[in-house]
Design an enzyme around this catalytic site. Sequence first.
Site, short mmCIF file in Angstrom:
data_model
loop_
_atom_site.label_atom_id
_atom_site.label_comp_id
_atom_site.label_asym_id
_atom_site.label_seq_id
_atom_site.Cartn_x
_atom_site.Cartn_y
_atom_site.Cartn_z
CG ASP A 16 -2.03 0.97 1.17
OD1 ASP A 16 -2.23 1.57 0.09
OD2 ASP A 16 -2.72 1.17 2.19
CG ASN A 64 -7.58 -2.65 -6.06
OD1 ASN A 64 -6.63 -3.41 -5.92
ND2 ASN A 64 -7.86 -1.69 -5.17
C1 FPP Z 1 -1.67 0.35 -3.29
O1 FPP Z 1 -1.30 1.66 -3.52
C2 FPP Z 1 -1.29 -0.51 -4.37
C3 FPP Z 1 -2.14 -1.11 -5.25
C4 FPP Z 1 -3.59 -0.96 -5.27
C5 FPP Z 1 -1.64 -1.97 -6.30
C6 FPP Z 1 -0.41 -2.77 -5.97
C7 FPP Z 1 0.24 -3.02 -7.24
C8 FPP Z 1 1.54 -2.94 -7.50
C9 FPP Z 1 2.61 -2.70 -6.52
C10 FPP Z 1 1.98 -3.07 -8.89
C11 FPP Z 1 1.51 -4.29 -9.61
C12 FPP Z 1 2.01 -5.55 -9.01
C13 FPP Z 1 2.62 -6.54 -9.67
C14 FPP Z 1 2.89 -7.84 -8.98
C15 FPP Z 1 3.02 -6.41 -11.07
P1 FPP Z 1 -2.44 2.76 -3.56
O2 FPP Z 1 -2.65 3.15 -4.99
O3 FPP Z 1 -3.65 2.27 -2.85
O4 FPP Z 1 -1.72 3.90 -2.76
P2 FPP Z 1 -2.40 5.06 -1.89
O5 FPP Z 1 -3.21 4.38 -0.82
O6 FPP Z 1 -1.23 5.80 -1.38
O7 FPP Z 1 -3.24 5.84 -2.84
#
Ligand code: FPP
Length: 227
Positions: A16, A64
């Site tokens: 996250d 998501n």
């Molecule tokens: C959370 O950050 C992250 C996600 C919803 C996606 C996680 C995905 C990756 C790290 C990349 C894809 C993974 C692979 C294995 C290729 P957020 O966007 O919720 O951050 P925030 O809460 O700060 O807005």
Amino acid sequence: MEEQDQRARHVAIIMDGNGRWAKRKGLPRAIGHQRGVEAVRKLVRAVEPMGLDCLTLYAFSSENWRRPEDEVDDLMNLMRRFIKSDLPEFIANDVRLKIIGDWQGLAPDIVEMLEDALEQTAKGARTLAVALNYGSRQEIVRAARLAAEGQELTEEALDRHLYTNELPPLDLLIRTSGEVRLSNFLLWQAAYAEMLFVDTLWPDFTPEHLQAALDDFAQRERRFGGR
Ligand code: FPP
């Protein structure tokens, strides 16, 4: 390596903070996700030296899909690129890819890429489990339905029908970015897992952070309800 009291075999991570990482740097969210993938890549390389049998990553939840279409597209494209670019490395490093979640519901080309990657890595010694289109409540309902169909509604039967059925028991669950909640991830599997919530934003999370988490885990006393 130093003798440890107990070794974590299976670690899961709620990655996250990509968005906040980008915001703090005045960059688009997409760059935050890109840097998030970089962090994933470095961590996968550390699985073997750290003695883990399984690393499970929450990459895309069933919730998501509610994000803006652009962002969903960015995440799906990152997934496509990641599989394409890193598959040879998985094969070379004896990493077995496993996908948990309702991944058959993703775009047909991704499903095809994943099927190919699963087949090519099937014999790997260590597992990278990626949660895609995953929701824990949905997983539990599905498992309960399958267990009921077999007329065996017991803990063991339900366990067997979870996506994680052939993974080692979850030892440690980590969430980055300072949020303290499970967000529909591995609710059943986390019943006796240790939990660690760190402030680091996902793109800044390094193998050193994971090693520190494993050292912390090794010191914890797990009683599984006993004394
Ligand atoms: C959370 O950050 C992250 C996600 C919803 C996606 C996680 C995905 C990756 C790290 C990349 C894809 C993974 C692979 C294995 C290729 P957020 O966007 O919720 O951050 P925030 O809460 O700060 O807005």
